[in-house]
Design a protein around this motif. Structure first.
Motif, mmCIF file in Angstrom:
data_model
loop_
_atom_site.group_PDB
_atom_site.id
_atom_site.type_symbol
_atom_site.label_atom_id
_atom_site.label_comp_id
_atom_site.label_asym_id
_atom_site.label_seq_id
_atom_site.Cartn_x
_atom_site.Cartn_y
_atom_site.Cartn_z
ATOM 1 N N CYS A 64 0.886 -1.255 0.060
ATOM 2 C CA CYS A 64 -0.146 0.052 -0.082
ATOM 3 C C CYS A 64 0.865 1.165 -0.069
ATOM 4 N N THR A 66 0.452 4.418 -0.018
ATOM 5 C CA THR A 66 0.469 5.608 0.885
ATOM 6 C C THR A 66 -0.227 5.355 2.043
ATOM 7 N N TRP A 67 -0.752 6.322 2.874
ATOM 8 C CA TRP A 67 -1.172 6.096 4.304
ATOM 9 C C TRP A 67 -1.780 7.435 4.580
ATOM 10 N N PRO A 68 -2.939 7.463 5.042
ATOM 11 C CA PRO A 68 -3.890 6.320 5.918
ATOM 12 C C PRO A 68 -4.504 5.417 4.800
ATOM 13 N N THR A 69 -4.804 5.920 3.501
ATOM 14 C CA THR A 69 -5.554 5.026 2.544
ATOM 15 C C THR A 69 -4.298 3.998 2.130
ATOM 16 N N CYS A 70 -4.697 3.087 1.250
ATOM 17 C CA CYS A 70 -4.034 2.239 0.786
ATOM 18 C C CYS A 70 -3.402 2.834 -0.580
ATOM 19 N N GLU A 88 0.037 -6.318 2.993
ATOM 20 C CA GLU A 88 0.361 -4.966 3.563
ATOM 21 C C GLU A 88 -1.115 -4.374 4.212
ATOM 22 N N ARG A 92 -2.240 -3.951 8.217
ATOM 23 C CA ARG A 92 -3.055 -2.881 8.719
ATOM 24 C C ARG A 92 -4.352 -2.885 9.591
ATOM 25 N N GLY A 138 2.458 4.910 9.441
ATOM 26 C CA GLY A 138 2.150 5.573 8.193
ATOM 27 C C GLY A 138 3.422 6.436 7.785
ATOM 28 N N VAL A 141 5.741 4.250 5.891
ATOM 29 C CA VAL A 141 5.291 4.185 4.417
ATOM 30 C C VAL A 141 5.596 5.509 3.491
#
Length: 336
Positions: A64, A66-70, A88, A92, A138, A141
C-alpha cells in the motif's frame, strides 16, 4: 435467562458522558477474566510484531504505497496491487484487532471491583503507544521504508510489549507495597541484564536496517554500514545476555532464592539458547525469510521473559491481606 435491563434516557446520557464508568457499574469481571484480557493484549502485541516482519520479509512494505489510505484513490487494497497489497493491508487491519484487545483489557481493568486505577492506566498506556505506532507506521510508508523509521517502529512495538507484560503481571498481584524477594546485589545484576537486552534488541534493528531484507522489491535506502560486522556485534551482545542470565541463575541458587525468580531465570536461559541457535543458523544460511521471522518471534519472547525475571524479584500482596489482623498471642521468639 437473565433479563436484559431496559435503558432509560438518563442511562443513555450517562453512557455518553463516561462509557467506561457506565459499563463498570453494570459488570464485574472475574479476576481471571481481567488476567486473560491483559494476556490477550500482550499476545496481540507479539503477533503484530511477527506479521509486521512478514510484511517486510515478503517485500510488501510498500504494497500500500500511501497512508492512511491504501492508494490515492482507494481506502483498501485493489486486485491490481496483487499479493503484496493484500499482505500490507492485512497487517494494517490487524492493528484494529490489537486495538480491540487493548480496549478489552482497559474495560476489564476499569470494571474490576475494587477499581485498580494503576491497572487501568497501564491499559491506557498501551492504547496511546498503539496510536503512536500506527502514526509512525504511516510515516514509515510515506518516507519509503527509511531504515531509521523502521527501527523506531519496531522499538516502539517493543515498548508496547513491555507495558503489556507489566499489566499482565499486575493482574496477578495485589496493590500492596512491593516486597523484594532478593537482595540489592541480585536486583542490580538483573537490571544489567535488562540493559544488555535493550542494547541487544536495538543493535538487532541496525542489523535489519543494514541487511539484505529491505522490505520492498524497489530500491530502498539502507543504513550505510556493513551488516555482517553489526551482526557479529549483535552476537557478542547475545552472549553477554546469556552469560548474565547464567550468572543470575547461579547466584539465585547460591542464595537459595524463592522458586519464582529461579523458574523465570531458567526459562529465560532456555529461550536464549534457542534464540541463539536460530540466530547462528540464519546467519550461516544467508538469512532465509522463514528463519528471520522465527528470530523476530524469539526476540519478542526473549524480551517478555527478561521482564518476567525482573518482575519476579518482588511480590505485591493484596492491600487487605497486608494488613495485620488482631492477635492475642505472643509471637515466638519475643518476650512480653
Amino acid at each position: 435467562m437473565v433479563p436484559v435491563p431496559k435503558l432509560t434516557r438518563t442511562d443513555a446520557q450517562a453512557a455518553l458522558r463516561n462509557p467506561l464508568a457506565f459499563i463498570a457499574e453494570r459488570w464485574t469481571p472475574h479476576p481471571r477474566t481481567v488476567q486473560r484480557a491483559a494476556l490477550a493484549a500482550l499476545v496481540m502485541g507479539v503477533i503484530i510484531v511477527v506479521t509486521g516482519g512478514a510484511v517486510r520479509l515478503t517485500g510488501s512494505g510498500l504494497g500500500c504505497p500511501t497512508w492512511p489510505t491504501c492508494t490515492d484513490d482507494s481506502l483498501t487494497t485493489t486486485g491490481a496491487m496483487g499479493l503484496h497489497g493484500a499482505i500490507e493491508f492485512g497487517n494494517r487491519m490487524l492493528t484494529y484487532v490489537l486495538c480491540a484487545a487493548v480496549g478489552w483489557a482497559i474495560i476489564a481493568a476499569r470494571s474490576q471491583k475494587p477499581w485498580r486505577r494503576g491497572l487501568t492506566r497501564l491499559g491506557w498506556a498501551q492504547f496511546w503507544v498503539v496510536m503512536g505506532n500506527a502514526v509512525l507506521g504511516g510515516i514509515v510508508v510515506l518516507v519509503g521504508l527509511n531504515p531509521y523509521t523502521v527501527a523506531a517502529h519496531f522499538l516502539l512495538s517493543t515498548a508496547l510489549m513491555a507495558v503489556a507484560t507489566v499489566m499482565w503481571q499486575r493482574t496477578r498481584e495485589g496493590d500492596g507495597a512491593p516486597r523484594p524477594l532478593v537482595g540489592k546485589a541480585v536486583q542490580q545484576l538483573v537490571w544489567f541484564l535488562v540493559a544488555a537486552s535493550v542494547l541487544l534488541i536495538a543493535v538487532g534493528t541496525v542489523v535489519t536496517g543494514a541487511g539484505p531484507h529491505a522490505g520492498d522489491s524497489s530500491e530502498v535506502d539502507r543504513i550505510p554500514i556493513d551488516w555482517e560486522t553489526v551482526a557479529k556485534l549483535h552476537a557478542v551482545l547475545a552472549w553477554i545476555v546469556v552469560t548474565l542470565t547464567f550468572a543470575l541463575w547461579f547466584v539465585l541458587k547460591a542464595v537459595d532464592a524463592p522458586k519464582g525468580p529461579l523458574n523465570r531465570t531458567r526459562e529465560l536461559f532456555v529461550v536464549l539458547l534457542a534464540q541463539g541457535a536460530l540466530g547462528y543458523v540464519q546467519y550461516f544460511t544467508h538469512l532465509p525469510e522463514a528463519l528471520v521471522a522465527l528470530h523476530m518471534l524469539g526476540s519478542s519472547v526473549m524480551w517478555i521473559w527478561v521482564l518476567r525475571v525482573l518482575l519476579s524479584l518482588r511480590e505485591r500482596p493484596d492491600v487487605t491481606a497486608a494488613l495485620p489482623g488482631p492477635t492475642t498471642e505472643t509471637p515466638i521468639g519475643t518476650h512480653a
